[in-house]
Design a protein around this motif. Sequence first.
Motif, PDB file in Angstrom:
ATOM      1  N   VAL A  28      -3.272 -10.370  -3.129  1.00 14.95           N
ATOM      2  CA  VAL A  28      -3.612  -9.856  -4.464  1.00 14.95           C
ATOM      3  C   VAL A  28      -4.104  -8.412  -4.360  1.00 14.95           C
ATOM      4  O   VAL A  28      -3.650  -7.516  -5.068  1.00 14.95           O
ATOM      5  CB  VAL A  28      -4.696 -10.742  -5.131  1.00 14.95           C
ATOM      6  CG1 VAL A  28      -5.256 -10.069  -6.366  1.00 14.95           C
ATOM      7  CG2 VAL A  28      -4.118 -12.094  -5.486  1.00 14.95           C
ATOM      8  N   GLY A  29      -5.023  -8.198  -3.391  1.00 15.74           N
ATOM      9  CA  GLY A  29      -5.578  -6.861  -3.217  1.00 15.74           C
ATOM     10  C   GLY A  29      -4.505  -5.853  -2.836  1.00 15.74           C
ATOM     11  O   GLY A  29      -4.442  -4.768  -3.408  1.00 15.74           O
ATOM     12  N   LEU A  31      -1.228  -5.943  -3.296  1.00 13.98           N
ATOM     13  CA  LEU A  31      -0.310  -5.672  -4.408  1.00 13.98           C
ATOM     14  C   LEU A  31      -0.985  -4.795  -5.470  1.00 13.98           C
ATOM     15  O   LEU A  31      -0.375  -3.884  -6.025  1.00 13.98           O
ATOM     16  CB  LEU A  31       0.161  -6.973  -5.045  1.00 13.98           C
ATOM     17  CG  LEU A  31       1.239  -7.721  -4.272  1.00 13.98           C
ATOM     18  CD1 LEU A  31       1.525  -9.057  -4.929  1.00 13.98           C
ATOM     19  CD2 LEU A  31       2.517  -6.886  -4.205  1.00 13.98           C
ATOM     20  N   ALA A  32      -2.280  -5.101  -5.723  1.00 11.86           N
ATOM     21  CA  ALA A  32      -2.989  -4.336  -6.751  1.00 11.86           C
ATOM     22  C   ALA A  32      -3.191  -2.901  -6.294  1.00 11.86           C
ATOM     23  O   ALA A  32      -3.008  -1.961  -7.068  1.00 11.86           O
ATOM     24  CB  ALA A  32      -4.336  -4.991  -7.064  1.00 11.86           C
ATOM     25  N   PHE A  33      -3.534  -2.726  -5.008  1.00 12.68           N
ATOM     26  CA  PHE A  33      -3.791  -1.373  -4.499  1.00 12.68           C
ATOM     27  C   PHE A  33      -2.525  -0.525  -4.509  1.00 12.68           C
ATOM     28  O   PHE A  33      -2.588   0.694  -4.620  1.00 12.68           O
ATOM     29  CB  PHE A  33      -4.351  -1.429  -3.080  1.00 12.68           C
ATOM     30  CG  PHE A  33      -5.850  -1.471  -3.053  1.00 12.68           C
ATOM     31  CD1 PHE A  33      -6.585  -0.406  -3.564  1.00 12.68           C
ATOM     32  CD2 PHE A  33      -6.536  -2.545  -2.525  1.00 12.68           C
ATOM     33  CE1 PHE A  33      -7.967  -0.434  -3.562  1.00 12.68           C
ATOM     34  CE2 PHE A  33      -7.921  -2.591  -2.515  1.00 12.68           C
ATOM     35  CZ  PHE A  33      -8.637  -1.528  -3.038  1.00 12.68           C
TER      36      PHE A  33
END
Lengths: 189, 420
Positions: A28-29, A31-33
């Motif tokens: 998640v991190g 992909l978000a970053f």
Amino acid sequence: MERKKTKNRREFIRSSMRFGMVLALGGVGGLAFRNAAAGKSVWQIDPFKCTWCGRCATHCVLNPSAVKCVHAYEMCGYCDLCGGYLKVGHSDRSTAAENQLCPTAAINRKFIEEPYYEYVINEDLCIGCGKCAEGCTAFGNGSMFLQIKHDICVDCNECSIARVCPSDAIKRINGPDPYLMKGDFSEPA
Amino acid sequence: MRLKTTILAFLLLITSGPVLWAQQQRFPMPEFESGYQYPDAKLPGSGSLAMEYFDVGILVLLLAVTSWLAIKKRSRKWILLLMTGALLYFGFWRQGCICPIGAVQNVALGFSDPTYAVSWFIIALFLLPLLFSLAFGRVFCGTACPLGAIQDIVVVRPVRVPVWVRKSLGMFPFVYLALAVLFATTGTDFIICRYDPFIGIFRMGAEFHLIVIGIGFLLVGMFVARPYCRFFCPYGALLKTTSIFSKNHLSITPSQCIDCKLCKDSCPFDAIDHPTDPKVIGKMKDKTKHFLLYAALIPLLIVVGGWAMSSAHIFLARANPDVYLAHLLVRDPSVMEDLDNLDVQTFLGSDRTVDELVNDATAIQATFRSGAWFTGAFIGLVAGLFLVSQFVIRRRDDYQPNRGDCFSCGRCFKYCPVQK
């Protein structure tokens, strides 16, 4: 002996779940970053979309609102008959209270030379109602317009004015250049 | 008087022909003879990025120190001190925005809308407490969270909440989380921020109903400790899930539990698990059938939940302003004549047509239909797991903090007579 086995099994389930969650959070991190913005972003009003509905004065979490009238002097016509200063149907072109459009008398009108007047916004009095901006855009150059002042704005995660803005004029913009100024008269493409 | 009328007429004439004047100012700036210079309109900047780095740094520091205090140092006094500091800084000084609880929505919207760039520090705020929770338990709730801190300091006479009430209400954070993600991903609303009960207290001003809710939470919180954290907080749902599987966790006793029962009632949040009653273990032996039955029920619950939420998608989508406006205009076109309706009048004044609006609204409704399916399925899954967990019994010989519910506040330390 049997208890120890139970313990081991429990520990195994726990650590594998933990491993899975670390992976999930990492995914998640990551992909978000990938799509993250480097700088900070702030709320601002697009003056070309704004329809001066008056909700900026009433819907900000702060009282008085963080929205203030901004005056682009380089666009001002310095009119004696100022659509942003004088009420429609004013009896006299003077600074008398009954002639002023601004409900809080936040605009100072100062004589410069015949027939020109300078208009300066007193921010401490301005409540961001947009009446002057509406008048100035209808009858003049539109040099008065509303902007969110970042020394006042508390930067809510969801701007409560943006939620009720009927013309959808409030958006997050990039922090380093946090104002949408009406610099020249033509609308930016 | 004559002159004024003429000027007004002239003004009206030029406002009615804006196309001709589009690239030119109506009244060009005069050439002043008195040497007048217009004032330089300096606008205040948006604050430097340093503040953001500082906030993330403070958060990491708080989480790390709290982990050490809760697990190694075992000091309630210091935890309380840190908690007050965090409440003053993140709550009253930084005024509560943005916090990891609301960051859930930003991250969710960032995934659904590629044009919405989430700031790196919001992602960091979202991830850090969860990572610490996997390593050390819910240390974020213990000190760093201003919403938790303000409730923690008002706990005066905590009452025991019956297990069944506690467990069933404890499911609501998951429902809240699922709904918040649904509304955020559809670009409709950030409901967590909108209904944050304490933001009005941090900012010393908000809408009336929010202040009432906030004070209500604090009053209830004097007796039912940390009501928002336990029964509402959507980020708490995530922290609970990660904390259950945490690597290290605070323990009540510094070495070996002697089963003295002194700490039994020390937790105001009912987060201490008691040793398992041997009678219950005996009974549980016959509950295997129940367990299997309810486990088999999970897929059914997922489908039912998904279907139920999905069939409510039109109702849910009404929260979106575009969908709401489209409904209003289609159902009752006479509203167009209502000059007091700002939303309708502004829409009619814009260059969007009703057909375009209806098309947009239909598209948003369609995303709600599929999104609500996932939301409902998730709620069904949580309900299923909750039911199944009623038939899982863990053998415990001593008093332990419940890893999912413990906020690492350290109140139980002083009740343990065992020395290191």
